[in-house]
Design a protein around this motif. Structure first.
Motif, PDB file in Angstrom:
ATOM      1  N   HIS A 287       9.556  -3.328  -2.446  1.00 35.05           N
ATOM      2  CA  HIS A 287      10.819  -3.867  -1.922  1.00 35.05           C
ATOM      3  C   HIS A 287      10.619  -5.068  -0.999  1.00 35.05           C
ATOM      4  CE1 HIS A 287      13.207  -0.646  -3.610  1.00 35.05           C
ATOM      5  NE2 HIS A 287      12.477   0.257  -2.993  1.00 35.05           N
ATOM      6  N   GLY A 288       9.466  -5.739  -1.124  1.00 35.15           N
ATOM      7  CA  GLY A 288       9.186  -6.832  -0.201  1.00 35.15           C
ATOM      8  C   GLY A 288       9.114  -8.190  -0.866  1.00 35.15           C
ATOM      9  N   VAL A 289       8.371  -9.096  -0.230  1.00 36.44           N
ATOM     10  CA  VAL A 289       8.378 -10.510  -0.606  1.00 36.44           C
ATOM     11  C   VAL A 289       7.189 -10.924  -1.458  1.00 36.44           C
ATOM     12  CG1 VAL A 289       9.663 -11.106   1.475  1.00 36.44           C
ATOM     13  CG2 VAL A 289       7.150 -11.138   1.528  1.00 36.44           C
TER      14      VAL A 289
ATOM     15  N   VAL B 109      11.963   4.496  -1.375  1.00 35.17           N
ATOM     16  CA  VAL B 109      10.870   5.137  -0.645  1.00 35.17           C
ATOM     17  C   VAL B 109      11.380   5.643   0.698  1.00 35.17           C
ATOM     18  CG1 VAL B 109       9.025   3.806  -1.733  1.00 35.17           C
ATOM     19  CG2 VAL B 109      10.137   2.891   0.308  1.00 35.17           C
ATOM     20  N   SER B 110      10.732   6.692   1.186  1.00 35.65           N
ATOM     21  CA  SER B 110      11.125   7.205   2.494  1.00 35.65           C
ATOM     22  C   SER B 110      10.632   6.292   3.606  1.00 35.65           C
ATOM     23  CB  SER B 110      10.586   8.624   2.693  1.00 35.65           C
ATOM     24  OG  SER B 110       9.171   8.642   2.561  1.00 35.65           O
ATOM     25  N   PHE B 111       9.480   5.649   3.371  1.00 34.47           N
ATOM     26  CA  PHE B 111       8.948   4.672   4.315  1.00 34.47           C
ATOM     27  C   PHE B 111       8.153   3.661   3.508  1.00 34.47           C
ATOM     28  CE2 PHE B 111       6.129   2.970   7.612  1.00 34.47           C
ATOM     29  CZ  PHE B 111       7.047   2.759   8.642  1.00 34.47           C
ATOM     30  N   PRO B 112       8.402   2.354   3.673  1.00 38.96           N
ATOM     31  CA  PRO B 112       7.811   1.347   2.791  1.00 38.96           C
ATOM     32  C   PRO B 112       6.377   0.957   3.144  1.00 38.96           C
ATOM     33  CG  PRO B 112       9.245   0.274   4.367  1.00 38.96           C
ATOM     34  CD  PRO B 112       9.365   1.758   4.628  1.00 38.96           C
ATOM     35  N   ASN B 113       5.498   1.907   3.019  1.00 34.44           N
ATOM     36  CA  ASN B 113       4.070   1.676   3.289  1.00 34.44           C
ATOM     37  C   ASN B 113       3.294   2.357   2.169  1.00 34.44           C
ATOM     38  OD1 ASN B 113       1.393   1.778   4.146  1.00 34.44           O
ATOM     39  ND2 ASN B 113       1.914   2.176   6.281  1.00 34.44           N
ATOM     40  N   PRO B 114       2.457   1.629   1.439  1.00 35.75           N
ATOM     41  CA  PRO B 114       1.730   2.255   0.330  1.00 35.75           C
ATOM     42  C   PRO B 114       0.865   3.438   0.734  1.00 35.75           C
ATOM     43  CG  PRO B 114       1.540  -0.134   0.207  1.00 35.75           C
ATOM     44  CD  PRO B 114       2.178   0.177   1.530  1.00 35.75           C
ATOM     45  N   GLU B 115       0.539   3.550   2.019  1.00 37.52           N
ATOM     46  CA  GLU B 115      -0.250   4.691   2.493  1.00 37.52           C
ATOM     47  C   GLU B 115       0.572   5.977   2.533  1.00 37.52           C
ATOM     48  OE1 GLU B 115      -3.660   3.741   5.563  1.00 37.52           O
ATOM     49  OE2 GLU B 115      -1.760   2.986   6.308  1.00 37.52           O
ATOM     50  N   GLU B 116       1.891   5.862   2.620  1.00 43.49           N
ATOM     51  CA  GLU B 116       2.739   7.035   2.796  1.00 43.49           C
ATOM     52  C   GLU B 116       2.820   7.847   1.503  1.00 43.49           C
ATOM     53  OE1 GLU B 116       4.375   8.192   5.602  1.00 43.49           O
ATOM     54  OE2 GLU B 116       3.158   6.689   6.627  1.00 43.49           O
ATOM     55  N   PRO B 117       2.793   9.182   1.613  1.00 40.46           N
ATOM     56  CA  PRO B 117       2.919  10.024   0.417  1.00 40.46           C
ATOM     57  C   PRO B 117       4.195   9.693  -0.356  1.00 40.46           C
ATOM     58  CG  PRO B 117       2.269  11.345   2.315  1.00 40.46           C
ATOM     59  CD  PRO B 117       2.610   9.978   2.848  1.00 40.46           C
ATOM     60  N   GLY B 118       4.061   9.501  -1.647  1.00 42.70           N
ATOM     61  CA  GLY B 118       5.208   9.239  -2.505  1.00 42.70           C
ATOM     62  C   GLY B 118       5.560   7.778  -2.676  1.00 42.70           C
ATOM     63  N   ALA B 119       5.029   6.896  -1.823  1.00 42.48           N
ATOM     64  CA  ALA B 119       5.436   5.491  -1.877  1.00 42.48           C
ATOM     65  C   ALA B 119       5.036   4.825  -3.197  1.00 42.48           C
ATOM     66  CB  ALA B 119       4.848   4.720  -0.699  1.00 42.48           C
ATOM     67  N   MET B 120       3.933   5.285  -3.798  1.00 40.66           N
ATOM     68  CA  MET B 120       3.462   4.678  -5.041  1.00 40.66           C
ATOM     69  C   MET B 120       3.811   5.504  -6.279  1.00 40.66           C
ATOM     70  SD  MET B 120      -0.199   3.026  -3.826  1.00 40.66           S
ATOM     71  CE  MET B 120      -0.528   2.295  -5.426  1.00 40.66           C
TER      72      MET B 120
ATOM     73  N   VAL C 295      -3.338  -0.062 -10.840  1.00 40.96           N
ATOM     74  CA  VAL C 295      -2.096  -0.322 -10.111  1.00 40.96           C
ATOM     75  C   VAL C 295      -2.426  -1.116  -8.857  1.00 40.96           C
ATOM     76  CG1 VAL C 295      -0.231   0.705  -8.751  1.00 40.96           C
ATOM     77  CG2 VAL C 295      -0.846   1.713 -10.949  1.00 40.96           C
ATOM     78  N   ILE C 296      -1.665  -2.177  -8.629  1.00 41.34           N
ATOM     79  CA  ILE C 296      -1.784  -2.994  -7.418  1.00 41.34           C
ATOM     80  C   ILE C 296      -0.465  -2.906  -6.668  1.00 41.34           C
ATOM     81  CG2 ILE C 296      -1.968  -5.354  -6.522  1.00 41.34           C
ATOM     82  CD1 ILE C 296      -4.585  -4.521  -7.556  1.00 41.34           C
ATOM     83  N   ALA C 297      -0.529  -2.673  -5.362  1.00 38.69           N
ATOM     84  CA  ALA C 297       0.676  -2.605  -4.537  1.00 38.69           C
ATOM     85  C   ALA C 297       0.484  -3.405  -3.265  1.00 38.69           C
ATOM     86  CB  ALA C 297       1.014  -1.151  -4.179  1.00 38.69           C
ATOM     87  N   ASN C 298       1.506  -4.141  -2.882  1.00 39.51           N
ATOM     88  CA  ASN C 298       1.570  -4.759  -1.556  1.00 39.51           C
ATOM     89  C   ASN C 298       2.582  -4.023  -0.711  1.00 39.51           C
ATOM     90  OD1 ASN C 298       1.126  -7.938  -3.081  1.00 39.51           O
ATOM     91  ND2 ASN C 298      -0.327  -7.035  -1.656  1.00 39.51           N
ATOM     92  N   ASP C 299       2.457  -4.129   0.600  1.00 33.37           N
ATOM     93  CA  ASP C 299       3.515  -3.639   1.465  1.00 33.37           C
ATOM     94  C   ASP C 299       4.599  -4.720   1.528  1.00 33.37           C
ATOM     95  OD1 ASP C 299       2.112  -5.504   2.962  1.00 33.37           O
ATOM     96  OD2 ASP C 299       2.295  -4.395   4.839  1.00 33.37           O
ATOM     97  N   PRO C 300       5.749  -4.456   2.161  1.00 39.05           N
ATOM     98  CA  PRO C 300       6.865  -5.409   2.078  1.00 39.05           C
ATOM     99  C   PRO C 300       6.564  -6.824   2.546  1.00 39.05           C
ATOM    100  CG  PRO C 300       7.685  -3.273   2.736  1.00 39.05           C
ATOM    101  CD  PRO C 300       6.187  -3.155   2.727  1.00 39.05           C
ATOM    102  N   ASP C 301       5.733  -7.010   3.572  1.00 42.03           N
ATOM    103  CA  ASP C 301       5.427  -8.381   3.975  1.00 42.03           C
ATOM    104  C   ASP C 301       4.136  -8.894   3.348  1.00 42.03           C
ATOM    105  OD1 ASP C 301       3.693  -6.873   5.472  1.00 42.03           O
ATOM    106  OD2 ASP C 301       4.170  -7.809   7.397  1.00 42.03           O
TER     107      ASP C 301
ATOM    108  N   ALA D 148      -2.817  -2.049  -1.596  1.00 46.14           N
ATOM    109  CA  ALA D 148      -3.188  -0.712  -2.055  1.00 46.14           C
ATOM    110  C   ALA D 148      -3.531  -0.786  -3.531  1.00 46.14           C
ATOM    111  CB  ALA D 148      -2.059   0.284  -1.815  1.00 46.14           C
ATOM    112  N   VAL D 149      -4.451   0.074  -3.946  1.00 46.94           N
ATOM    113  CA  VAL D 149      -4.955   0.063  -5.319  1.00 46.94           C
ATOM    114  C   VAL D 149      -4.940   1.487  -5.854  1.00 46.94           C
ATOM    115  CG1 VAL D 149      -6.912  -0.502  -6.811  1.00 46.94           C
ATOM    116  CG2 VAL D 149      -6.442  -1.885  -4.772  1.00 46.94           C
ATOM    117  N   GLY D 150      -4.439   1.656  -7.083  1.00 48.44           N
ATOM    118  CA  GLY D 150      -4.450   2.951  -7.741  1.00 48.44           C
ATOM    119  C   GLY D 150      -5.273   2.902  -9.003  1.00 48.44           C
TER     120      GLY D 150
END
Length: 337
Positions: free
Chosen positions: A19-21, A54-65, A80-86, A91-93
């Motif tokens: 949900h970020g940039v 997501v409950s909290f927009p941080n790839p570290e948080e359970p469920g975010a990915m 899988v590649i993920a960035n946080d909102p900014d 994060a890598v899966g």
């Protein structure tokens, strides 16, 4: 920006901007470098201040990915590649048949180890690195990066948490902190940056793919060079922050002699660190079996954090050591709080 390696052709991967940039910039960069376009998590691709999936927009948080992993399973992705909102964290899966749902997120220390290994090999590709070339990480990150630095003849620096400290390490070629922050190109971006880190990680994945290997295989290759490391974290949230101060004071006044059955061989209080060493409200314990435990208050939340690191001849042995220390530390903190 290095062009995409040969092994990139046909790479199947999923990206989420949480949900970020990140997507606007990242998509342009990977296109120019020649990487194949990823499947995106459309629900999370564009900026959304409500972060509604997501409950909290941080790839570290359970469920975010979870949405990214679901897409990867459906489409047969390799990565899988993920960035946080900014987009300053990465994060890598990867597929893992032992994990629930068949996918797992690499820890920040695992990604840091891979990117640090990449930097060390690049620095020594044409012979010994230039004098003073270094790898750096926060003192709560895995000691595995120091082992890589030693293996490749580089300097190594541990700093206080935060990139205002990591980025100042002399001669830095790469730096990271376990909370998904990576500095991969200090000549261009002397701070943590999820975009450049994602491109570097894609390059590693593509190079491995070119010889029928995966990121999981690369982790085993690094372990063959420096040994197996495992990490864990115990975090307790409190309503009254005074509880954290009382626990830290109790540990200082009556220092533990062991965590569970593992004796403590040395203890350091970084409030009284020697000149030139990182200083802060941090207790660091080195254990008889080579493990390490660090205790510190969170700098941003009402939490006490304990970082556990173990080094062993096998991954299973390192993980077993971390699990035993985790149980012992939780018992100790329960008594003190």
């Amino acid at each position: 920006m290095a062009p995409a390696p040969v092994g990139t052709a046909g790479l199947r991967w999923v990206y989420t901007a949480m949900h970020g940039v990140g997507w606007e910039t990242f998509s342009r960069i990977i296109g120019e470098a020649g990487y194949p376009a990823p499947w995106t998590v459309s629900e999370q691709r564009d900026p959304d201040p409500a972060f509604r999936t997501v409950s909290f927009p941080n790839p570290e948080e359970p469920g975010a990915m979870d949405l990214a992993f679901a897409k990867a399973r459906t489409l047969g992705a390799e990565l899988v590649i993920a960035n946080d909102p900014d987009a300053d964290r990465l994060a890598v899966g990867i597929p893992d048949e032992t994990a629930e749902g068949g996918w797992r997120r690499l820890t920040g220390n695992e990604v840091g180890l891979l990117l640090g290994w990449r930097a060390a090999r690049a620095a020594t590709a044409d012979g010994p690195a230039a004098p003073g070339t270094s790898l750096a990480c926060s003192l709560v990150s895995s000691p595995a990066l120091g082992a890589v630095a030693a293996r490749y003849g580089l300097d190594f620096h541990e700093t206080l948490t935060g990139f205002k400290w990591i980025s100042r390490a002399p001669g830095i070629a790469f730096g990271y902190e376990e909370a998904l922050g990576y500095l991969v190109n200090p000549e261009t971006v002397r701070d943590k940056d999820g975009i450049s880190a994602a491109v570097a990680l894609l390059g590693l994945a593509a190079e491995a793919r070119g010889r029928d290997a995966t990121l999981a295989d690369l982790l085993e290759e690094v372990a063959a060079e420096v040994g197996h490391f495992a990490s864990g974290q115990v975090s307790i949230r409190v309503e009254d922050v005074a509880v954290i101060g009382r626990i830290m004071a109790a540990l200082r006044q009556d220092p533990p002699a062991a965590f569970g059955e593992t004796a403590i061989s040395s203890a350091e209080d970084l409030l009284t660190a020697t000149e030139g060493a990182p200083a802060g409200d941090v207790l660091r314990y080195r254990l008889a079996d080579g493990s390490r435990v660090i205790v510190r208050p969170s700098g941003t939340e009402p939490k006490l954090k304990v970082y556990i690191d173990a080094h062993a001849d096998s991954g299973e042995a390192a993980r077993t050591a971390v699990a035993a220390l985790d149980a012992a530390i939780r018992e100790l903190l329960a008594r003190l709080s």
